[in-house]
Design a protein around this motif. Structure first.
Motif, PDB file in Angstrom:
ATOM      1  N   VAL A 232       0.824  -1.205   0.000  1.00 56.42           N
ATOM      2  CA  VAL A 232       0.000   0.000   0.000  1.00 56.42           C
ATOM      3  C   VAL A 232       0.863   1.262   0.000  1.00 56.42           C
ATOM      4  CG1 VAL A 232      -1.659   1.359   1.354  1.00 56.42           C
ATOM      5  CG2 VAL A 232      -2.005  -1.100   1.069  1.00 56.42           C
ATOM      6  N   PHE A 233       1.929   1.259   0.794  1.00 56.94           N
ATOM      7  CA  PHE A 233       2.774   2.446   0.916  1.00 56.94           C
ATOM      8  C   PHE A 233       4.009   2.403   0.011  1.00 56.94           C
ATOM      9  CE2 PHE A 233       0.227   2.602   4.727  1.00 56.94           C
ATOM     10  CZ  PHE A 233       0.026   3.952   4.941  1.00 56.94           C
ATOM     11  N   TYR A 234       4.204   1.291  -0.682  1.00 59.42           N
ATOM     12  CA  TYR A 234       5.308   1.158  -1.631  1.00 59.42           C
ATOM     13  C   TYR A 234       4.701   0.795  -2.978  1.00 59.42           C
ATOM     14  CZ  TYR A 234       8.280   1.136   2.511  1.00 59.42           C
ATOM     15  OH  TYR A 234       8.896   1.493   3.690  1.00 59.42           O
ATOM     16  N   ALA A 235       5.157   1.453  -4.033  1.00 58.82           N
ATOM     17  CA  ALA A 235       4.474   1.313  -5.325  1.00 58.82           C
ATOM     18  C   ALA A 235       5.465   1.096  -6.465  1.00 58.82           C
ATOM     19  CB  ALA A 235       3.630   2.564  -5.600  1.00 58.82           C
ATOM     20  N   GLY A 236       4.908   0.757  -7.630  1.00 58.29           N
ATOM     21  CA  GLY A 236       5.732   0.569  -8.819  1.00 58.29           C
ATOM     22  C   GLY A 236       6.389  -0.793  -8.841  1.00 58.29           C
ATOM     23  N   THR A 237       6.993  -1.103  -9.968  1.00 63.10           N
ATOM     24  CA  THR A 237       7.634  -2.409 -10.114  1.00 63.10           C
ATOM     25  C   THR A 237       8.848  -2.554  -9.208  1.00 63.10           C
ATOM     26  OG1 THR A 237       8.934  -1.507 -11.967  1.00 63.10           O
ATOM     27  CG2 THR A 237       6.889  -2.666 -12.511  1.00 63.10           C
ATOM     28  N   ASP A 238       9.433  -1.416  -8.807  1.00 61.56           N
ATOM     29  CA  ASP A 238      10.599  -1.478  -7.925  1.00 61.56           C
ATOM     30  C   ASP A 238      10.221  -1.411  -6.449  1.00 61.56           C
ATOM     31  OD1 ASP A 238       9.717   1.107  -8.069  1.00 61.56           O
ATOM     32  OD2 ASP A 238      11.698   2.028  -8.241  1.00 61.56           O
ATOM     33  N   GLY A 239       8.933  -1.277  -6.156  1.00 55.24           N
ATOM     34  CA  GLY A 239       8.482  -1.265  -4.772  1.00 55.24           C
ATOM     35  C   GLY A 239       9.013  -0.096  -3.972  1.00 55.24           C
ATOM     36  N   ALA A 240       9.105   1.081  -4.594  1.00 49.13           N
ATOM     37  CA  ALA A 240       9.662   2.256  -3.916  1.00 49.13           C
ATOM     38  C   ALA A 240       8.626   2.904  -3.007  1.00 49.13           C
ATOM     39  CB  ALA A 240      10.152   3.272  -4.946  1.00 49.13           C
ATOM     40  N   LEU A 241       9.103   3.474  -1.912  1.00 53.47           N
ATOM     41  CA  LEU A 241       8.249   4.201  -0.981  1.00 53.47           C
ATOM     42  C   LEU A 241       7.569   5.360  -1.706  1.00 53.47           C
ATOM     43  CD1 LEU A 241       7.372   4.763   1.994  1.00 53.47           C
ATOM     44  CD2 LEU A 241       9.448   6.153   2.212  1.00 53.47           C
ATOM     45  N   ILE A 242       6.261   5.516  -1.511  1.00 54.81           N
ATOM     46  CA  ILE A 242       5.558   6.594  -2.196  1.00 54.81           C
ATOM     47  C   ILE A 242       6.095   7.954  -1.732  1.00 54.81           C
ATOM     48  CG2 ILE A 242       3.475   5.238  -2.631  1.00 54.81           C
ATOM     49  CD1 ILE A 242       2.137   6.637  -0.284  1.00 54.81           C
ATOM     50  N   GLU A 243       6.197   8.882  -2.650  1.00 57.86           N
ATOM     51  CA  GLU A 243       6.827  10.177  -2.402  1.00 57.86           C
ATOM     52  C   GLU A 243       6.123  10.982  -1.310  1.00 57.86           C
ATOM     53  OE1 GLU A 243       9.776  13.102  -3.232  1.00 57.86           O
ATOM     54  OE2 GLU A 243       9.595  10.991  -3.814  1.00 57.86           O
ATOM     55  N   GLN A 244       4.844  10.747  -1.138  1.00 57.57           N
ATOM     56  CA  GLN A 244       4.057  11.546  -0.191  1.00 57.57           C
ATOM     57  C   GLN A 244       4.427  11.306   1.268  1.00 57.57           C
ATOM     58  OE1 GLN A 244       2.901   9.833  -2.751  1.00 57.57           O
ATOM     59  NE2 GLN A 244       1.567  11.133  -3.978  1.00 57.57           N
ATOM     60  N   TRP A 245       5.328  10.365   1.557  1.00 60.81           N
ATOM     61  CA  TRP A 245       5.756  10.124   2.934  1.00 60.81           C
ATOM     62  C   TRP A 245       6.301  11.395   3.587  1.00 60.81           C
ATOM     63  CZ3 TRP A 245      10.600  11.121   4.853  1.00 60.81           C
ATOM     64  CH2 TRP A 245      11.621  11.325   3.925  1.00 60.81           C
ATOM     65  N   LYS A 246       6.788  12.314   2.769  1.00 58.95           N
ATOM     66  CA  LYS A 246       7.418  13.527   3.296  1.00 58.95           C
ATOM     67  C   LYS A 246       6.444  14.393   4.088  1.00 58.95           C
ATOM     68  CE  LYS A 246      10.948  13.646  -0.311  1.00 58.95           C
ATOM     69  NZ  LYS A 246      11.479  14.351  -1.500  1.00 58.95           N
ATOM     70  N   ALA A 247       5.138  14.236   3.845  1.00 62.13           N
ATOM     71  CA  ALA A 247       4.150  14.990   4.622  1.00 62.13           C
ATOM     72  C   ALA A 247       4.232  14.619   6.094  1.00 62.13           C
ATOM     73  CB  ALA A 247       2.743  14.722   4.088  1.00 62.13           C
ATOM     74  N   LEU A 248       4.481  13.345   6.385  1.00 63.97           N
ATOM     75  CA  LEU A 248       4.619  12.914   7.776  1.00 63.97           C
ATOM     76  C   LEU A 248       5.868  13.518   8.413  1.00 63.97           C
ATOM     77  CD1 LEU A 248       3.601   9.168   7.344  1.00 63.97           C
ATOM     78  CD2 LEU A 248       2.346  10.868   8.680  1.00 63.97           C
ATOM     79  N   LEU A 249       6.958  13.514   7.675  1.00 64.53           N
ATOM     80  CA  LEU A 249       8.194  14.085   8.210  1.00 64.53           C
ATOM     81  C   LEU A 249       8.038  15.580   8.467  1.00 64.53           C
ATOM     82  CD1 LEU A 249      11.160  13.603   8.990  1.00 64.53           C
ATOM     83  CD2 LEU A 249      11.770  14.167   6.625  1.00 64.53           C
ATOM     84  N   ARG A 250       7.313  16.260   7.587  1.00 61.91           N
ATOM     85  CA  ARG A 250       7.109  17.701   7.758  1.00 61.91           C
ATOM     86  C   ARG A 250       6.334  17.978   9.054  1.00 61.91           C
ATOM     87  NH1 ARG A 250       4.562  18.555   3.376  1.00 61.91           N
ATOM     88  NH2 ARG A 250       6.460  18.759   2.134  1.00 61.91           N
ATOM     89  N   VAL A 251       5.316  17.186   9.320  1.00 63.42           N
ATOM     90  CA  VAL A 251       4.548  17.361  10.553  1.00 63.42           C
ATOM     91  C   VAL A 251       5.427  17.087  11.773  1.00 63.42           C
ATOM     92  CG1 VAL A 251       2.682  16.377  11.940  1.00 63.42           C
ATOM     93  CG2 VAL A 251       2.301  16.900   9.542  1.00 63.42           C
ATOM     94  N   ILE A 252       6.190  16.024  11.709  1.00 64.09           N
ATOM     95  CA  ILE A 252       7.073  15.670  12.820  1.00 64.09           C
ATOM     96  C   ILE A 252       8.044  16.811  13.130  1.00 64.09           C
ATOM     97  CG2 ILE A 252       8.943  14.123  13.501  1.00 64.09           C
ATOM     98  CD1 ILE A 252       7.531  11.985  11.711  1.00 64.09           C
ATOM     99  N   SER A 253       8.573  17.411  12.084  1.00 63.58           N
ATOM    100  CA  SER A 253       9.595  18.448  12.251  1.00 63.58           C
ATOM    101  C   SER A 253       9.020  19.813  12.596  1.00 63.58           C
ATOM    102  CB  SER A 253      10.425  18.561  10.961  1.00 63.58           C
ATOM    103  OG  SER A 253      10.995  17.324  10.606  1.00 63.58           O
ATOM    104  N   LYS A 254       7.834  20.122  12.067  1.00 60.37           N
ATOM    105  CA  LYS A 254       7.302  21.486  12.163  1.00 60.37           C
ATOM    106  C   LYS A 254       6.197  21.671  13.203  1.00 60.37           C
ATOM    107  CE  LYS A 254       9.855  22.791   8.627  1.00 60.37           C
ATOM    108  NZ  LYS A 254      11.035  23.678   8.828  1.00 60.37           N
TER     109      LYS A 254
END
Length: 259
Positions: free
Chosen positions: A131-153
Motif C-alpha cells: 500500500v505504501f510502496y508502489a511501482g515495479t521497484d516497490g519504492a516508498l511513495i513520495e508523499q511520505w514527506k508529509a509525515l516528516l514535515r509534521v514531525i519536524s514542524k
C-alpha cells in the motif's frame, strides 16, 4: 508485521465527522479525491483497503490532505492537550479547521496501519508493503514527506508529532529486510519482484532517527515523550537499531534512562 503500538486518540476526534470538504478550498482536492474521502467515511475501513491499488490511492489522498493542511494551521488545535467533548471539538473546528484536518489525516493513516498489520491484512493479501510502496521497484511513495514535515514542524502539537512519527516508523519497518520474515506468506507482495525497496526507505529512516535523537536531547518530558512510540517501533528492527547507534542515539537514550 509487528502489532502497531496504541496511541491516545486526537483530542479533537469528536469533530472529525463534522468536517466539510467543499469549503476547504486550500486543500486543493479534486472532485474524485473528495468522493473517495466521503466513500471511506461511509464504509468500513476494510472495504476501502480491500484492494491494494484503491488503498494506495486513499493513502495518497490522506497524505495530500496532511501536506496541504499542516502548512496552514493556525495553531489552535496544537494547544489542546485534553480530549474535547463534541461542543469543544466543534469550536476547535471553527477556529482551526486545518488543524483538525491534520489530526484527521494522521488518525486515518494510523487506523490504516493498525488494520494492515492485523491478521485481517494477511488474510486478505493487503499489507503495509503493497500500500505504501508502489511501482515495479516497490519504492516508498513520495508523499511520505508529509509525515516528516509534521514531525519536524508541528512543535507543541503532541498528538500530531507522536502519532505521525509512529506512523512513519511503521511504514518504514515494512521495507526492512529483517522484518520480512514476520509477514504472512499469503501477502500479495511476497514475490521477490514486489518486495518493498529498503533502498527507498534508508533516507527516511535516517531523517526519522535524527528527529528522535533531537527529541531525546530535550530536558522536557513532553518533548521526549513524543518520540517514544516511534523509537520503540524502530528498535524492533535490526536496521533501526543500527542506524540509531550509528547516529549517536545511544548516548542520549542512556541519559534519559538515568534521569
Amino acid at each position: 508485521m509487528a502489532k502497531v503500538a496504541s496511541i491516545t486518540p486526537s483530542p479533537v476526534s469528536a469533530a472529525f465527522r463534522h468536517i466539510q470538504w467543499d469549503p476547504l478550498t486550500s486543500l486543493r482536492l479534486t472532485p474524485q479525491e473528495t468522493a473517495l474521502l466521503r466513500m471511506a467515511e461511509t464504509n468500513p475501513i476494510e472495504y476501502t483497503l480491500g484492494d491494494a491499488r484503491d488503498a494506495t490511492m486513499y493513502v495518497r489522498v490522506l497524505l495530500k490532505l496532511l501536506a496541504e493542511a499542516s502548512a496552514n494551521v493556525s495553531g489552535h488545535v496544537a494547544k489542546i492537550s485534553e480530549e474535547c467533548n463534541e461542543n469543544r471539538a466543534l469550536d476547535a473546528l471553527d477556529a482551526d479547521p486545518l488543524g483538525v484536518v491534520s489530526h484527521y489525516s494522521i488518525s486515518k493513516i494510523y487506523t490504516i496501519l493498525v488494520t494492515l498489520s492485523s491478521p485481517w491484512g494477511a488474510e486478505n493479501g493487503v499489507s503495509v508493503g503493497n500500500v505504501f510502496y508502489a511501482g515495479t521497484d516497490g519504492a516508498l511513495i513520495e508523499q511520505w514527506k508529509a509525515l516528516l514535515r509534521v514531525i519536524s514542524k508541528a512543535k507543541g502539537d503532541v498528538y500530531a508529532q507522536r502519532c505521525a512519527a509512529l506512523c512513519l516508523a511503521q511504514i518504514l519497518l515494512a521495507a526492512c529486510p529483517s522484518q520480512r520474515g514476520t509477514r504472512s506468506a499469503s501477502a500479495k507482495d511476497s514475490s521477490p519482484g514486489r518486495l518493498p525497496s529498503y533502498a527507498s526507505a534508508i533516507e527516511p529512516l535516517e531523517a526519522l532517527t535524527a528527529w528522535i535523537i533531537t527529541q531525546l536531547k530535550s530536558s522536557n518530558p513532553s518533548t521526549v515523550g513524543t518520540s517514544v512510540p516511534s523509537l520503540m517501533a524502530l528498535m524492533g528492527a535490526t536496521e533501526g537499531r543500527q542506524i540509531f547507534a550509528a547516529s549517536g542515539g545511544i548516548k542520549y537514550l542512556s541519559r534519559q534512562l538515568r534521569q
